[in-house]
Motif scaffolding. Sequence first.
Motif, PDB file in Angstrom:
ATOM      1  N   ALA A 118       0.802  -1.216   0.000  1.00  0.00           N
ATOM      2  CA  ALA A 118       0.000   0.000   0.000  1.00  0.00           C
ATOM      3  C   ALA A 118       0.839   1.272   0.000  1.00  0.00           C
ATOM      4  CB  ALA A 118      -0.934   0.007   1.210  1.00  0.00           C
ATOM      5  N   SER A 119       2.091   1.186   0.433  1.00  0.00           N
ATOM      6  CA  SER A 119       2.909   2.398   0.589  1.00  0.00           C
ATOM      7  C   SER A 119       3.586   2.792  -0.721  1.00  0.00           C
ATOM      8  CB  SER A 119       3.962   2.178   1.674  1.00  0.00           C
ATOM      9  OG  SER A 119       4.735   1.030   1.403  1.00  0.00           O
ATOM     10  N   PRO A 120       3.880   4.089  -0.892  1.00  0.00           N
ATOM     11  CA  PRO A 120       4.526   4.579  -2.114  1.00  0.00           C
ATOM     12  C   PRO A 120       5.975   4.110  -2.216  1.00  0.00           C
ATOM     13  CG  PRO A 120       3.434   6.358  -0.906  1.00  0.00           C
ATOM     14  CD  PRO A 120       3.497   5.186   0.010  1.00  0.00           C
ATOM     15  N   THR A 121       6.496   4.109  -3.431  1.00  0.00           N
ATOM     16  CA  THR A 121       7.876   3.683  -3.663  1.00  0.00           C
ATOM     17  C   THR A 121       8.885   4.657  -3.067  1.00  0.00           C
ATOM     18  OG1 THR A 121       7.883   4.817  -5.808  1.00  0.00           O
ATOM     19  CG2 THR A 121       7.257   2.492  -5.790  1.00  0.00           C
ATOM     20  N   GLY A 122       8.483   5.915  -2.852  1.00  0.00           N
ATOM     21  CA  GLY A 122       9.409   6.902  -2.318  1.00  0.00           C
ATOM     22  C   GLY A 122       9.727   6.708  -0.847  1.00  0.00           C
ATOM     23  N   GLN A 123       9.000   5.824  -0.182  1.00  0.00           N
ATOM     24  CA  GLN A 123       9.255   5.560   1.235  1.00  0.00           C
ATOM     25  C   GLN A 123      10.073   4.280   1.332  1.00  0.00           C
ATOM     26  OE1 GLN A 123      10.178   5.359   4.520  1.00  0.00           O
ATOM     27  NE2 GLN A 123       8.688   7.031   4.546  1.00  0.00           N
ATOM     28  N   GLY A 124      11.348   4.429   1.671  1.00  0.00           N
ATOM     29  CA  GLY A 124      12.237   3.278   1.696  1.00  0.00           C
ATOM     30  C   GLY A 124      12.330   2.578   3.029  1.00  0.00           C
ATOM     31  N   ARG A 125      12.116   3.313   4.115  1.00  0.00           N
ATOM     32  CA  ARG A 125      12.328   2.725   5.436  1.00  0.00           C
ATOM     33  C   ARG A 125      11.123   1.938   5.932  1.00  0.00           C
ATOM     34  NH1 ARG A 125      13.948   5.812  11.113  1.00  0.00           N
ATOM     35  NH2 ARG A 125      14.087   3.922  12.381  1.00  0.00           N
ATOM     36  N   TYR A 126       9.921   2.407   5.583  1.00  0.00           N
ATOM     37  CA  TYR A 126       8.701   1.745   6.049  1.00  0.00           C
ATOM     38  C   TYR A 126       7.910   1.216   4.855  1.00  0.00           C
ATOM     39  CZ  TYR A 126       9.692   4.346  10.327  1.00  0.00           C
ATOM     40  OH  TYR A 126      10.300   4.864  11.435  1.00  0.00           O
ATOM     41  N   LYS A 127       7.345   0.025   5.013  1.00  0.00           N
ATOM     42  CA  LYS A 127       6.479  -0.551   3.994  1.00  0.00           C
ATOM     43  C   LYS A 127       5.147  -0.905   4.648  1.00  0.00           C
ATOM     44  CE  LYS A 127       9.308  -0.345   0.560  1.00  0.00           C
ATOM     45  NZ  LYS A 127       9.034   0.574  -0.566  1.00  0.00           N
ATOM     46  N   ALA A 128       4.071  -0.396   4.074  1.00  0.00           N
ATOM     47  CA  ALA A 128       2.735  -0.672   4.600  1.00  0.00           C
ATOM     48  C   ALA A 128       2.014  -1.638   3.667  1.00  0.00           C
ATOM     49  CB  ALA A 128       1.944   0.627   4.728  1.00  0.00           C
ATOM     50  N   TYR A 129       1.371  -2.618   4.264  1.00  0.00           N
ATOM     51  CA  TYR A 129       0.669  -3.636   3.489  1.00  0.00           C
ATOM     52  C   TYR A 129      -0.781  -3.739   3.951  1.00  0.00           C
ATOM     53  CZ  TYR A 129       5.535  -5.026   2.818  1.00  0.00           C
ATOM     54  OH  TYR A 129       6.875  -5.019   2.550  1.00  0.00           O
ATOM     55  N   LEU A 130      -1.662  -4.042   3.024  1.00  0.00           N
ATOM     56  CA  LEU A 130      -3.019  -4.438   3.366  1.00  0.00           C
ATOM     57  C   LEU A 130      -3.040  -5.955   3.254  1.00  0.00           C
ATOM     58  CD1 LEU A 130      -5.961  -3.916   4.049  1.00  0.00           C
ATOM     59  CD2 LEU A 130      -6.400  -3.665   1.593  1.00  0.00           C
ATOM     60  N   MET A 131      -3.224  -6.632   4.382  1.00  0.00           N
ATOM     61  CA  MET A 131      -3.175  -8.082   4.403  1.00  0.00           C
ATOM     62  C   MET A 131      -4.557  -8.657   4.689  1.00  0.00           C
ATOM     63  SD  MET A 131      -0.818 -10.647   6.719  1.00  0.00           S
ATOM     64  CE  MET A 131       0.665  -9.829   6.169  1.00  0.00           C
ATOM     65  N   THR A 132      -4.971  -9.603   3.869  1.00  0.00           N
ATOM     66  CA  THR A 132      -6.207 -10.341   4.098  1.00  0.00           C
ATOM     67  C   THR A 132      -5.837 -11.776   4.435  1.00  0.00           C
ATOM     68  OG1 THR A 132      -7.406  -8.951   2.515  1.00  0.00           O
ATOM     69  CG2 THR A 132      -8.428 -11.036   3.147  1.00  0.00           C
ATOM     70  N   LEU A 133      -6.292 -12.219   5.587  1.00  0.00           N
ATOM     71  CA  LEU A 133      -5.964 -13.554   6.087  1.00  0.00           C
ATOM     72  C   LEU A 133      -7.238 -14.386   6.110  1.00  0.00           C
ATOM     73  CD1 LEU A 133      -3.615 -15.239   7.238  1.00  0.00           C
ATOM     74  CD2 LEU A 133      -4.133 -14.290   9.490  1.00  0.00           C
ATOM     75  N   GLN A 134      -7.330 -15.327   5.185  1.00  0.00           N
ATOM     76  CA  GLN A 134      -8.524 -16.151   5.072  1.00  0.00           C
ATOM     77  C   GLN A 134      -8.579 -17.191   6.205  1.00  0.00           C
ATOM     78  OE1 GLN A 134     -10.937 -15.639   2.968  1.00  0.00           O
ATOM     79  NE2 GLN A 134      -9.907 -14.059   1.738  1.00  0.00           N
ATOM     80  N   PRO A 135      -9.762 -17.715   6.524  1.00  0.00           N
ATOM     81  CA  PRO A 135      -9.839 -18.792   7.510  1.00  0.00           C
ATOM     82  C   PRO A 135      -8.921 -19.946   7.115  1.00  0.00           C
ATOM     83  CG  PRO A 135     -12.027 -17.981   6.997  1.00  0.00           C
ATOM     84  CD  PRO A 135     -11.092 -17.312   6.037  1.00  0.00           C
ATOM     85  N   GLY A 136      -8.089 -20.384   8.033  1.00  0.00           N
ATOM     86  CA  GLY A 136      -7.118 -21.433   7.749  1.00  0.00           C
ATOM     87  C   GLY A 136      -5.812 -20.912   7.191  1.00  0.00           C
ATOM     88  N   GLY A 137      -5.757 -19.631   6.840  1.00  0.00           N
ATOM     89  CA  GLY A 137      -4.529 -19.053   6.301  1.00  0.00           C
ATOM     90  C   GLY A 137      -3.507 -18.795   7.395  1.00  0.00           C
ATOM     91  N   SER A 138      -2.235 -18.807   7.020  1.00  0.00           N
ATOM     92  CA  SER A 138      -1.184 -18.588   8.014  1.00  0.00           C
ATOM     93  C   SER A 138       0.122 -18.189   7.351  1.00  0.00           C
ATOM     94  CB  SER A 138      -0.953 -19.860   8.841  1.00  0.00           C
ATOM     95  OG  SER A 138      -0.242 -20.818   8.093  1.00  0.00           O
ATOM     96  N   SER A 139       1.060 -17.759   8.176  1.00  0.00           N
ATOM     97  CA  SER A 139       2.410 -17.452   7.693  1.00  0.00           C
ATOM     98  C   SER A 139       3.243 -18.710   7.558  1.00  0.00           C
ATOM     99  CB  SER A 139       3.101 -16.472   8.648  1.00  0.00           C
ATOM    100  OG  SER A 139       3.186 -17.041   9.951  1.00  0.00           O
TER     101      SER A 139
END
Length: 203
Positions: A118-139
């Motif tokens: 979700a974050s712009p390319t001009g931001q190098g230190r921080y990266k923001a993500y929109l994460m959707t975790l489905q039932p049964g989903g995991s890392s």
Amino acid sequence: MPANSQTDARPKRSPTEGPDGADAIGSRLREIRLRMGMTLGQLAEATGLSIGSLSQVERGLVSPTIRTVYAIASALGVSPAAVIDPDSASVGTESPYIARAASQPQLIDANGVRKILASPTGQGRYKAYLMTLQPGGSSGEDAYIHAGDEVGYVLRGSFSLEIESKTFVLGEGDCFAFPSSLMHRFYNDGDAPAEIIWINSLS
């Protein structure tokens, strides 16, 4: 998407050798991947290319075709032009500090986890993500560590976050923050998807 052994990376000159050769392109791809905190395994899942093929590309042992560069660049959340010719890639872009909804790339859609940068390319230190975790989903079954810090906010649903063997069930409106150097993993053992704003610092 499971990684396979097929790739368009070929050990000969290709269109991607434009202003820079395979060494420079591979080096840039590796630098971007490490900056994002992605492993070769995660990149393989996101692109459908094998870990071995990706490793060869990053080390400059093969010249990737345009198709391969597009697949990897999309998974890393950058434009193919930024990989092939970074000096010209910035020309004509609206701003490195703005990321319009339509241009936010999907990085991962595997194992019940969908991750959008979700974050712009001009931001190098921080990266923001929109994460959707489905039932049964995991890392994954195993906890992991990496450099940086993590901050997140649960937009809807609930999921379980393990930090150093302690499990926290987080629901809508809950927030978390912890050093990425702590062993951690996450999963959704509920009946509904969870949606989370997840921010990683890279140092």
